[in-house]
Design a protein around this motif. Sequence first.
Motif, mmCIF file in Angstrom:
data_model
loop_
_atom_site.group_PDB
_atom_site.id
_atom_site.type_symbol
_atom_site.label_atom_id
_atom_site.label_comp_id
_atom_site.label_asym_id
_atom_site.label_seq_id
_atom_site.Cartn_x
_atom_site.Cartn_y
_atom_site.Cartn_z
ATOM 1 N N UNK A 222 -49.624 109.036 71.541
ATOM 2 C CA UNK A 222 -48.264 108.780 72.015
ATOM 3 C C UNK A 222 -48.047 109.524 73.324
ATOM 4 N N UNK A 223 -47.552 108.819 74.327
ATOM 5 C CA UNK A 223 -47.212 109.442 75.606
ATOM 6 C C UNK A 223 -45.691 109.400 75.761
ATOM 7 N N UNK A 224 -45.113 110.562 75.930
ATOM 8 C CA UNK A 224 -43.667 110.655 76.110
ATOM 9 C C UNK A 224 -43.334 111.074 77.541
ATOM 10 N N UNK A 225 -44.266 110.739 78.453
ATOM 11 C CA UNK A 225 -44.159 111.113 79.853
ATOM 12 C C UNK A 225 -43.050 110.331 80.544
ATOM 13 N N UNK A 234 -50.871 112.838 83.665
ATOM 14 C CA UNK A 234 -51.365 112.319 82.391
ATOM 15 C C UNK A 234 -52.605 111.455 82.603
ATOM 16 N N UNK A 235 -52.566 110.592 83.615
ATOM 17 C CA UNK A 235 -53.717 109.739 83.914
ATOM 18 C C UNK A 235 -54.922 110.595 84.274
ATOM 19 N N UNK A 236 -54.697 111.627 85.099
ATOM 20 C CA UNK A 236 -55.788 112.520 85.486
ATOM 21 C C UNK A 236 -56.385 113.201 84.264
ATOM 22 N N UNK A 237 -55.525 113.611 83.325
ATOM 23 C CA UNK A 237 -56.024 114.281 82.115
ATOM 24 C C UNK A 237 -56.876 113.340 81.269
ATOM 25 N N UNK A 238 -56.570 112.030 81.302
ATOM 26 C CA UNK A 238 -57.378 111.053 80.577
ATOM 27 C C UNK A 238 -58.805 111.038 81.104
ATOM 28 N N UNK A 239 -58.937 111.038 82.418
ATOM 29 C CA UNK A 239 -60.257 110.946 83.023
ATOM 30 C C UNK A 239 -60.984 112.288 83.067
ATOM 31 N N UNK A 240 -60.281 113.352 82.730
ATOM 32 C CA UNK A 240 -60.916 114.666 82.622
ATOM 33 C C UNK A 240 -61.216 115.034 81.170
ATOM 34 N N UNK A 241 -60.836 114.136 80.245
ATOM 35 C CA UNK A 241 -61.068 114.397 78.831
ATOM 36 C C UNK A 241 -60.186 115.485 78.265
ATOM 37 N N UNK A 242 -58.997 115.661 78.848
ATOM 38 C CA UNK A 242 -58.103 116.747 78.419
ATOM 39 C C UNK A 242 -56.769 116.239 77.899
ATOM 40 N N UNK A 243 -56.762 114.991 77.442
ATOM 41 C CA UNK A 243 -55.490 114.420 77.025
ATOM 42 C C UNK A 243 -54.879 115.185 75.851
ATOM 43 N N UNK A 250 -49.324 113.347 72.323
ATOM 44 C CA UNK A 250 -49.719 113.811 70.989
ATOM 45 C C UNK A 250 -50.556 112.749 70.305
ATOM 46 N N UNK A 251 -51.463 113.188 69.442
ATOM 47 C CA UNK A 251 -52.380 112.278 68.754
ATOM 48 C C UNK A 251 -52.111 112.308 67.258
ATOM 49 N N UNK A 252 -51.982 111.134 66.670
ATOM 50 C CA UNK A 252 -51.735 110.987 65.240
ATOM 51 C C UNK A 252 -52.800 110.074 64.637
ATOM 52 N N UNK A 253 -52.945 110.134 63.340
ATOM 53 C CA UNK A 253 -53.797 109.196 62.605
ATOM 54 C C UNK A 253 -52.886 108.318 61.757
ATOM 55 N N UNK A 254 -53.095 106.999 61.837
ATOM 56 C CA UNK A 254 -52.197 106.094 61.121
ATOM 57 C C UNK A 254 -52.915 104.795 60.790
#
Length: 297
Positions: A222-225, A234-243, A250-254
Amino acid sequence: MKHVIIITNPTAGHHSRSRISRFIRHLQRAGLRTTIARTHYPGHAILLARNAAESGIYSHIVAAGGDGTIAEVSAGMIGTSAILGILPLGSANVLAQELRIPFKEFRNAALIHSGHFTTIWPGYLHTNAGSQLFVQMASIGFDAHIVHSTSTRLKSWVGRAAYAASTLSSLFRYELTEFTALIDDIPYQATTIIVSKGSLYAGKYKLTHHSAHQQKAFSVILFQTSGRLALARTILSLFLGRIGKQKGARTLTAATVEVPSHAAIPIQSDGDRKGFSPVHLDIAACPLRVATDPVPS
Protein backbone atom coordinates in the motif's frame (compact mmCIF):
# COMPACT_ATOMS: atom_id res chain seq x y z
CA MET A 1 7.66 -39.58 -25.73
CA LYS A 2 6.71 -36.11 -24.51
CA HIS A 3 4.84 -33.88 -26.94
CA VAL A 4 5.34 -30.14 -26.51
CA ILE A 5 3.32 -27.28 -28.00
CA ILE A 6 4.86 -23.80 -28.20
CA ILE A 7 2.45 -20.84 -28.24
CA THR A 8 3.86 -17.55 -29.46
CA ASN A 9 2.72 -14.12 -30.63
CA PRO A 10 4.55 -13.34 -33.91
CA THR A 11 3.56 -9.64 -33.77
CA ALA A 12 5.03 -9.04 -30.29
CA GLY A 13 7.89 -6.54 -30.15
CA HIS A 14 10.42 -9.02 -28.77
CA HIS A 15 9.32 -12.02 -30.81
CA SER A 16 12.40 -13.93 -32.00
CA ARG A 17 12.03 -16.58 -34.70
CA SER A 18 15.70 -17.52 -34.33
CA ARG A 19 15.44 -18.19 -30.59
CA ILE A 20 12.27 -20.23 -31.04
CA SER A 21 13.89 -22.24 -33.85
CA ARG A 22 16.94 -22.98 -31.67
CA PHE A 23 14.66 -23.98 -28.80
CA ILE A 24 12.73 -26.37 -31.05
CA ARG A 25 15.97 -27.94 -32.33
CA HIS A 26 17.15 -28.57 -28.76
CA LEU A 27 13.77 -30.10 -27.83
CA GLN A 28 13.86 -32.40 -30.85
CA ARG A 29 17.45 -33.45 -30.14
CA ALA A 30 16.25 -34.46 -26.68
CA GLY A 31 13.66 -36.71 -28.34
CA LEU A 32 10.60 -34.47 -27.83
CA ARG A 33 7.94 -33.99 -30.46
CA THR A 34 7.10 -30.33 -31.01
CA THR A 35 4.21 -28.31 -32.40
CA ILE A 36 4.13 -24.53 -32.78
CA ALA A 37 0.94 -22.43 -32.58
CA ARG A 38 0.86 -18.72 -33.40
CA THR A 39 -1.67 -16.28 -32.00
CA HIS A 40 -3.68 -14.02 -34.30
CA TYR A 41 -5.56 -11.72 -31.89
CA PRO A 42 -5.60 -10.71 -28.20
CA GLY A 43 -6.81 -13.61 -26.06
CA HIS A 44 -6.10 -16.21 -28.75
CA ALA A 45 -3.36 -17.76 -26.57
CA ILE A 46 -6.02 -18.63 -23.97
CA LEU A 47 -8.02 -20.61 -26.53
CA LEU A 48 -4.94 -22.31 -27.98
CA ALA A 49 -3.72 -23.34 -24.52
CA ARG A 50 -7.18 -24.56 -23.47
CA ASN A 51 -7.54 -26.70 -26.58
CA ALA A 52 -4.03 -28.10 -26.15
CA ALA A 53 -4.62 -28.94 -22.48
CA GLU A 54 -7.99 -30.56 -23.15
CA SER A 55 -6.59 -32.67 -25.99
CA GLY A 56 -4.46 -34.66 -23.55
CA ILE A 57 -1.71 -34.85 -26.17
CA TYR A 58 0.80 -32.45 -24.65
CA SER A 59 2.86 -32.89 -21.51
CA HIS A 60 4.04 -29.25 -21.73
CA ILE A 61 2.46 -26.09 -23.10
CA VAL A 62 5.21 -23.50 -23.63
CA ALA A 63 4.52 -19.75 -23.62
CA ALA A 64 7.18 -18.16 -25.82
CA GLY A 65 6.92 -14.48 -24.97
CA GLY A 66 6.66 -12.01 -22.12
CA ASP A 67 4.59 -11.92 -18.94
CA GLY A 68 1.39 -11.01 -20.82
CA THR A 69 1.65 -14.03 -23.12
CA ILE A 70 2.49 -16.24 -20.14
CA ALA A 71 -0.64 -15.02 -18.33
CA GLU A 72 -2.86 -15.82 -21.32
CA VAL A 73 -1.40 -19.30 -21.79
CA SER A 74 -1.73 -19.93 -18.05
CA ALA A 75 -5.37 -18.88 -18.11
CA GLY A 76 -6.12 -21.52 -20.74
CA MET A 77 -4.43 -24.43 -18.98
CA ILE A 78 -4.77 -23.75 -15.25
CA GLY A 79 -6.18 -26.67 -13.28
CA THR A 80 -5.08 -29.27 -15.86
CA SER A 81 -2.26 -31.81 -15.65
CA ALA A 82 -0.26 -30.04 -18.38
CA ILE A 83 2.94 -28.27 -17.32
CA LEU A 84 3.55 -24.66 -18.30
CA GLY A 85 6.91 -24.08 -19.96
CA ILE A 86 8.30 -20.58 -20.42
CA LEU A 87 10.66 -19.37 -23.12
CA PRO A 88 11.33 -15.75 -22.01
CA LEU A 89 11.05 -13.33 -24.93
CA GLY A 90 9.52 -10.26 -23.26
CA SER A 91 10.93 -6.90 -22.23
CA ALA A 92 10.93 -7.60 -18.47
CA ASN A 93 10.40 -11.40 -18.09
CA VAL A 94 9.64 -10.96 -14.39
CA LEU A 95 8.12 -14.40 -13.79
CA ALA A 96 10.98 -16.17 -15.56
CA GLN A 97 13.51 -14.35 -13.39
CA GLU A 98 11.40 -14.99 -10.30
CA LEU A 99 11.29 -18.74 -10.90
CA ARG A 100 14.88 -18.87 -12.22
CA ILE A 101 13.80 -20.30 -15.53
CA PRO A 102 16.74 -20.63 -17.98
CA PHE A 103 16.98 -17.99 -20.70
CA LYS A 104 19.38 -20.09 -22.79
CA GLU A 105 17.48 -22.31 -25.19
CA PHE A 106 19.48 -25.51 -24.64
CA ARG A 107 19.10 -25.29 -20.84
CA ASN A 108 15.41 -24.50 -21.15
CA ALA A 109 14.89 -27.51 -23.44
CA ALA A 110 16.76 -29.73 -20.96
CA LEU A 111 14.44 -28.48 -18.21
CA ILE A 112 11.36 -29.39 -20.28
CA HIS A 113 12.85 -32.83 -20.97
CA SER A 114 13.51 -33.42 -17.24
CA GLY A 115 9.82 -33.02 -16.35
CA HIS A 116 10.57 -31.05 -13.16
CA PHE A 117 7.91 -28.55 -12.13
CA THR A 118 6.80 -26.24 -9.33
CA THR A 119 3.19 -25.64 -8.30
CA ILE A 120 2.15 -21.99 -8.00
CA TRP A 121 -1.11 -20.20 -7.17
CA PRO A 122 -1.90 -17.32 -9.57
CA GLY A 123 -4.43 -14.59 -8.94
CA TYR A 124 -7.57 -13.38 -10.68
CA LEU A 125 -8.51 -9.80 -11.41
CA HIS A 126 -12.24 -9.10 -11.71
CA THR A 127 -13.48 -5.87 -13.33
CA ASN A 128 -16.59 -4.78 -15.20
CA ALA A 129 -14.90 -6.16 -18.34
CA GLY A 130 -14.70 -9.67 -16.87
CA SER A 131 -12.20 -11.88 -15.02
CA GLN A 132 -8.57 -12.31 -16.03
CA LEU A 133 -5.77 -14.41 -14.56
CA PHE A 134 -2.40 -12.92 -13.61
CA VAL A 135 0.71 -14.81 -12.58
CA GLN A 136 3.14 -12.21 -11.25
CA MET A 137 1.53 -8.95 -10.19
CA ALA A 138 -1.25 -6.42 -10.62
CA SER A 139 -1.45 -2.79 -9.58
CA ILE A 140 -3.97 -0.01 -9.16
CA GLY A 141 -3.03 3.68 -9.35
CA PHE A 142 0.25 5.31 -10.37
CA ASP A 143 2.11 2.10 -11.22
CA ALA A 144 -0.76 1.03 -13.49
CA HIS A 145 -0.86 4.48 -15.10
CA ILE A 146 2.77 3.96 -16.17
CA VAL A 147 1.73 0.78 -18.02
CA HIS A 148 -1.31 2.53 -19.54
CA SER A 149 0.83 5.39 -20.86
CA THR A 150 3.79 3.32 -22.15
CA SER A 151 3.92 3.18 -25.93
CA THR A 152 3.77 -0.39 -27.24
CA ARG A 153 5.91 0.63 -30.21
CA LEU A 154 8.53 2.25 -27.98
CA LYS A 155 8.57 -0.82 -25.74
CA SER A 156 9.27 -3.03 -28.75
CA TRP A 157 12.21 -0.79 -29.67
CA VAL A 158 13.91 -0.12 -26.35
CA GLY A 159 12.42 -2.69 -23.94
CA ARG A 160 12.27 -1.75 -20.26
CA ALA A 161 13.68 1.72 -20.97
CA ALA A 162 10.22 2.60 -22.31
CA TYR A 163 8.83 2.21 -18.79
CA ALA A 164 11.50 4.57 -17.44
CA ALA A 165 10.49 7.23 -19.95
CA SER A 166 6.83 6.74 -19.10
CA THR A 167 7.59 6.94 -15.36
CA LEU A 168 9.27 10.33 -15.74
CA SER A 169 6.40 11.61 -17.86
CA SER A 170 3.77 10.27 -15.44
CA LEU A 171 5.38 12.05 -12.50
CA PHE A 172 4.21 15.32 -14.00
CA ARG A 173 0.98 14.19 -15.67
CA TYR A 174 -0.71 11.79 -13.25
CA GLU A 175 -2.92 13.19 -10.50
CA LEU A 176 -2.70 11.01 -7.41
CA THR A 177 -6.15 10.03 -6.18
CA GLU A 178 -6.69 8.68 -2.69
CA PHE A 179 -9.05 5.71 -2.59
CA THR A 180 -10.30 3.09 -0.17
CA ALA A 181 -8.98 -0.45 -0.53
CA LEU A 182 -10.50 -3.42 1.25
CA ILE A 183 -7.67 -5.80 2.16
CA ASP A 184 -9.30 -9.02 3.38
CA ASP A 185 -12.37 -6.78 3.96
CA ILE A 186 -10.45 -4.35 6.20
CA PRO A 187 -10.48 -0.75 4.83
CA TYR A 188 -7.22 1.11 4.15
CA GLN A 189 -6.51 4.39 2.39
CA ALA A 190 -4.02 4.40 -0.47
CA THR A 191 -2.99 6.25 -3.63
CA THR A 192 -1.41 3.20 -5.30
CA ILE A 193 -1.48 -0.54 -4.59
CA ILE A 194 0.77 -3.29 -5.91
CA VAL A 195 -0.64 -6.80 -5.52
CA SER A 196 2.18 -9.26 -6.06
CA LYS A 197 2.64 -13.01 -6.12
CA GLY A 198 6.40 -12.73 -6.52
CA SER A 199 9.19 -10.84 -4.83
CA LEU A 200 10.54 -9.00 -7.89
CA TYR A 201 9.46 -5.79 -9.61
CA ALA A 202 10.16 -4.66 -13.21
CA GLY A 203 12.47 -7.59 -13.82
CA LYS A 204 15.24 -7.66 -11.24
CA TYR A 205 14.28 -5.18 -8.51
CA LYS A 206 13.36 -6.47 -5.08
CA LEU A 207 9.80 -5.69 -4.03
CA THR A 208 9.32 -8.02 -1.05
CA HIS A 209 11.55 -10.30 0.99
CA HIS A 210 9.66 -13.47 0.07
CA SER A 211 7.74 -14.81 -2.91
CA ALA A 212 4.10 -15.82 -2.40
CA HIS A 213 3.89 -17.94 -5.55
CA GLN A 214 3.46 -21.17 -3.63
CA GLN A 215 1.00 -19.69 -1.14
CA LYS A 216 -2.72 -18.98 -1.44
CA ALA A 217 -2.04 -15.33 -0.68
CA PHE A 218 -0.78 -12.04 -2.10
CA SER A 219 1.85 -9.61 -0.92
CA VAL A 220 0.02 -6.28 -0.93
CA ILE A 221 2.06 -3.06 -0.93
CA LEU A 222 0.00 0.00 0.00
CA PHE A 223 1.32 3.43 -0.95
CA GLN A 224 -0.15 6.37 0.92
CA THR A 225 2.17 8.85 -0.78
CA SER A 226 0.88 12.32 -1.66
CA GLY A 227 2.82 14.96 -3.57
CA ARG A 228 5.20 14.59 -6.50
CA LEU A 229 8.42 14.80 -4.47
CA ALA A 230 7.27 12.03 -2.11
CA LEU A 231 6.15 10.01 -5.12
CA ALA A 232 9.56 10.39 -6.77
CA ARG A 233 11.24 9.18 -3.56
CA THR A 234 8.92 6.19 -3.46
CA ILE A 235 9.74 5.25 -7.06
CA LEU A 236 13.46 5.57 -6.32
CA SER A 237 13.07 3.30 -3.28
CA LEU A 238 11.43 0.67 -5.51
CA PHE A 239 14.45 0.53 -7.78
CA LEU A 240 16.84 0.52 -4.83
CA GLY A 241 15.04 -2.39 -3.17
CA ARG A 242 14.18 -0.28 -0.11
CA ILE A 243 10.44 -0.02 -0.41
CA GLY A 244 10.00 -1.72 2.97
CA LYS A 245 11.77 1.21 4.64
CA GLN A 246 9.98 3.94 2.70
CA LYS A 247 7.71 6.25 4.68
CA GLY A 248 4.13 6.03 3.46
CA ALA A 249 4.43 2.43 2.25
CA ARG A 250 3.39 -0.73 4.06
CA THR A 251 3.29 -4.41 3.10
CA LEU A 252 0.49 -6.79 4.06
CA THR A 253 -0.36 -10.41 3.30
CA ALA A 254 -3.90 -11.03 2.10
CA ALA A 255 -6.11 -13.37 0.07
CA THR A 256 -8.45 -10.69 -1.35
CA VAL A 257 -8.11 -7.06 -2.41
CA GLU A 258 -10.96 -4.83 -3.51
CA VAL A 259 -11.07 -1.24 -4.74
CA PRO A 260 -14.77 -0.36 -5.05
CA SER A 261 -14.14 3.19 -6.31
CA HIS A 262 -15.83 4.25 -9.57
CA ALA A 263 -13.30 7.07 -10.04
CA ALA A 264 -11.66 5.30 -13.02
CA ILE A 265 -8.37 4.48 -11.29
CA PRO A 266 -6.09 2.66 -13.80
CA ILE A 267 -5.36 -1.06 -13.42
CA GLN A 268 -2.70 -3.30 -14.94
CA SER A 269 -1.63 -6.91 -14.55
CA ASP A 270 1.51 -8.64 -15.81
CA GLY A 271 2.46 -5.53 -17.77
CA ASP A 272 -0.80 -5.17 -19.72
CA ARG A 273 -3.55 -2.55 -19.41
CA LYS A 274 -6.65 -3.91 -17.65
CA GLY A 275 -9.02 -0.96 -17.61
CA PHE A 276 -10.14 0.96 -14.56
CA SER A 277 -11.69 0.52 -11.12
CA PRO A 278 -13.80 -0.87 -9.54
CA VAL A 279 -11.82 -4.09 -9.20
CA HIS A 280 -11.67 -7.20 -7.02
CA LEU A 281 -8.66 -9.55 -6.80
CA ASP A 282 -8.50 -13.04 -5.34
CA ILE A 283 -6.50 -16.28 -5.55
CA ALA A 284 -7.23 -18.82 -8.29
CA ALA A 285 -9.20 -21.88 -7.17
CA CYS A 286 -6.75 -24.20 -8.96
CA PRO A 287 -2.94 -24.22 -9.03
CA LEU A 288 -0.65 -24.04 -12.03
CA ARG A 289 2.27 -26.40 -12.71
CA VAL A 290 5.33 -24.58 -14.08
CA ALA A 291 8.48 -26.20 -15.46
CA THR A 292 11.32 -25.15 -13.13
CA ASP A 293 14.52 -26.67 -11.87
CA PRO A 294 14.18 -28.36 -8.46
CA VAL A 295 15.16 -26.08 -5.58
CA PRO A 296 18.41 -27.31 -3.96
CA SER A 297 17.78 -28.73 -0.48
